[in-house]
Structures are given as C-alpha cells and as structure tokens.
Design an enzyme around this catalytic site. Sequence first.
Site, short mmCIF file in Angstrom:
data_model
loop_
_atom_site.label_atom_id
_atom_site.label_comp_id
_atom_site.label_asym_id
_atom_site.label_seq_id
_atom_site.Cartn_x
_atom_site.Cartn_y
_atom_site.Cartn_z
CE LYS A 181 -8.01 0.67 -1.78
NZ LYS A 181 -8.80 0.47 -0.60
N GLY A 234 -0.29 4.42 5.30
CA GLY A 234 -0.39 2.85 5.58
C GLY A 234 0.90 2.20 6.18
CB SER A 235 2.10 -1.24 5.83
OG SER A 235 2.08 -1.57 4.51
CB VAL A 238 1.46 -0.76 1.01
CG1 VAL A 238 0.15 -0.19 -0.06
CG2 VAL A 238 0.90 -2.20 1.20
CD GLU A 256 3.75 11.20 7.11
OE1 GLU A 256 4.05 10.65 7.87
OE2 GLU A 256 3.98 12.20 6.51
CB CYS A 290 0.92 5.37 12.56
SG CYS A 290 0.67 6.90 12.53
CD GLU A 391 3.39 0.20 12.48
OE1 GLU A 391 3.11 1.25 12.97
OE2 GLU A 391 3.37 -0.01 11.34
#
Length: 489
Positions: A181, A234-235, A238, A256, A290, A391
């Site tokens: 996805k 991602g964040s 999440v 990550e 990131c 961030e």
Amino acid sequence: MGSTVSETKTYLNYVNGEWTSSSAGQTEPSLNPANRGDVVGYVQVSAPEDLNKAAAAAKEAAGTWRKLAGAVRGDYLYKVSNLIEARIDDIAATMTREMGKTFPEAKGETARGIAILRYYAGEGMRKIGDVIPSTDSEALMFTTRVPLGVVGVITPWNFPVAIPIWKIAPALIYGNTVVFKPAQETAVTAAKIIECFHEAGLPKGVLNFVTGRGSVIGQGIIDHPDIQGVTFTGSDTVGKQVGLGALKRGAKYQLEMGGKNPVIVANDADLEQALEATISGAFRSTGQKCTATSRVIVQSGIYDTFKEQLLAKVKTIKVGDGLKADTWMGPCASESQLNTVLHYIDKGVQEGAWLLCGGNRLAGEEYESGWFVEPTVFEGVERGMTIAQEEIFGPVIALMKVETIQEALDIANDVKYGLSASIFTKNIGSMLEFIRDMDAGLVRINAESAGVELQAPFGGMKQSSSHSREQGQAAIEFFTSIKTVFVKP
C-alpha cells in the site's frame, strides 16, 4: 497501463497478476503540488474486499515462491531493474509532478531504486545460515533462514520509489510475498514501478498493489490474519498504531519513523563544507526527508560568520516547479503539508525565536497554483521550543549557539528522536566523542545528515524506529526467521 506522463489516466490495483478496479468503484485524482490544476492521474480508493483479495493471492503464491532458488528470485529483480532503467526519465518526471521534488532529485532516487534491486538480486546467492558445533560428535547442527510468509508494505509519499523498493526487494528475495500500500499522494508513481514488476513476469500473487485510505487499507494490513509481517515508514504517531496493532495479533513489525536531526558545526570546521551540507540537508526535497537537517548547532567562535554566509546562500535558493531546470527547491507535497510547515513557523515566532529569513508562503503568478513556502531560518531557538523538539518535515532550520562540543551534544540528544546526526570538525577527539555519545542510528562526520548508502543498515534509536534496521544485509533480520536444524544419522 501506459507509461506517458502527458495523458491523464486511471491507474488500477494489481492483484493476483491482474489490473483491477476497486470494488468500491471509487477513484480520486493525484494532483501536482506545483500546479494543483494538473491531474497526474486517477487512483483507486479501495475497500476491505480489495485488500482481502490481495492477501489471499499473496498467501496462495507464497508456497511456490519460497521454494524457488534464491538465484531465480534474483533474476526477476534484475529484470525489474532493467525495465525501470529504461523508463527512468518518465518515472522521475511522474514523481516530480506528483510530489514536487526536483527532476534531478527524482531521477537520482529512481536510480537508487534500480541499484537497490540489483543489490538484492545478488542477495539470492549469499549465505543464509551457519554451521554450529554440536556436543554430539555424530550430529550436524546448522541454521537456515525461512521467509515470514506474506508481508505488508506501507510506505510514505516523500520517497515513492526508493522506500517501496528497499522494502519490497528484500521481502521478495528472501522468499516472502507482498501486499503493498503506497501513500495515496504518490500512488501513480508507485503504479509505474509495479508495471515494471508485472512486465518482468513476476508470478501471479507474489506482489500485490492496493491503493486507498490509510484508515481502511493501511489498518486492514495491520489487522489482517494472513499477513505475517508489516514494514512501515511514516510518522511516529501512525507508526505506534502499526506496532500496537501488529503486536496484538502476534505479527512481526518494523517501523521507521521521524527525526529531528542535528548538525554540529565546530569552531575548526571547514566552513564551506559545513554550509553546503547544511543547506543540502535542510532544503533539498523541501526538507521532506526523515533524515533532513532540522537543528544547526554552531560553536560560538564561528557562529556569526556561519550565520552570515548561511543566510546569503539561502536567499539565493530558487523555489519553483521541480520540472523547470532552474528550480533548486520544489513545493511542499500537499496543501496539508504546507499548512503544517506554516503552523510550525508561526509557533516558532510565538515562542520567541527570531525569524532571520523566509517564513512565508510564496505569492505571485509562478506560485499561486502550488503549495510553495520560502526556505526558513530561525535563531535564538531554545532547546525546549516546539521548533527545536518536533519534526516539521519542511524547509525550516533552527540555529542554536553553543560554547563547547559537549554542550552541543547535550542539545543534540535532548529530543525524543534519534535517527541521523552529523558533525563538522577536523578534531579527531571531537569526532570520536560524537560517535560515542550521539544517540542516533546514523552518525556522519563532515557530511550532511540526510543520506545513507543502500548497502548499509539504516534505522534510528529512541522513538525514530522499532530498533530494527533496513537496507543492506541487515534487512534479512526482519524479513526472515532463523530455523535451527539438528541432524543425526
């Protein structure tokens, strides 16, 4: 599935070797962040039924795929790499139109994806175990590695080629099948990569591609009983949901997540080298990495000179459409990302930091149809301020003045993240102190914070990751399980 970027078309899911529409019958446009009137393509808004079909196909294909020799699986990856290489300009241009990074950056990322595929193709011929001495002199004891089964891959929009490939390639070479996805914002770019896997003749069901909402398809991957592993970038918010969901049902997971990456500039630094690396690390890809440089911690002896030269260089940065040759920095990837960046800039001003340059949404005919923001530099930033802790994921840096390297390290470590960090110094003692004391998974000496070579392990400490590592041979740790074998005549 065509490959031109000039036409607006609808991209389908890829399930069990076939291109299929969403069972919900819904699509949505993917828009160019430099010109929101430019529709890059339409992508599927999928339903749980679509995910279930993909997972079932992956489960069905897993038994046969894992039995193939590693070299045979590697041959498929080589074929994919050659197909992507033949289309590198088209894929890169699509990436630029879809998420905004400049065309040279997009082409470089696509080239990296090609190199990753070739690296993991070679993994099919490398060792997967060790012989271990047994206390029984008549026995043979050794380890081998076996695939997890079906792996769910959930990726972000900021690296729509490299990150999916650095997850999918090792998953496949080690014998897993995949349900992928991508971020909905860059699903057209992802579809063009999947086209290459399809045209390479990958067996049906080995790689499946489903686009849609994170709350539906992403959550469905986390919860699906037939998916044995979930790899996510991602964040951190999440990511924690992914980890908790996978843990509840006993699935393996790899996360990550974010970074608040510091650059330390010592009094004895090569000033030009430090300036170039700081600007590149902070503002390339509009700061949407990131590993992007976010805090610039400078010793007082060179602070004023560094600041003056930094501002002079930042003010020359050309912001614009990433497909234009003179553009150095593109737009934010979406309206929501632009609003997030502007929110943090406002927060910095409210909390008393001094805005040295930038800080505004760009206006004028060239910018009115896109989500452009100026490269932004703050000073007078205290370690507890929001812009020093959270961030931002945009082109914003905080200048921080210190007296000693130890003070710099204390500030650098005083955040919840620990992804990447760099120092600029000629002093070997300072280098060693930084290597020893910096709480980050990637530490770089006299090099920008953003960047890691594909053959090296990548991942963070603290809340930047699940303490696992991606890329290189370290990838085998997540995508396989160790099986210990004891044989006695």
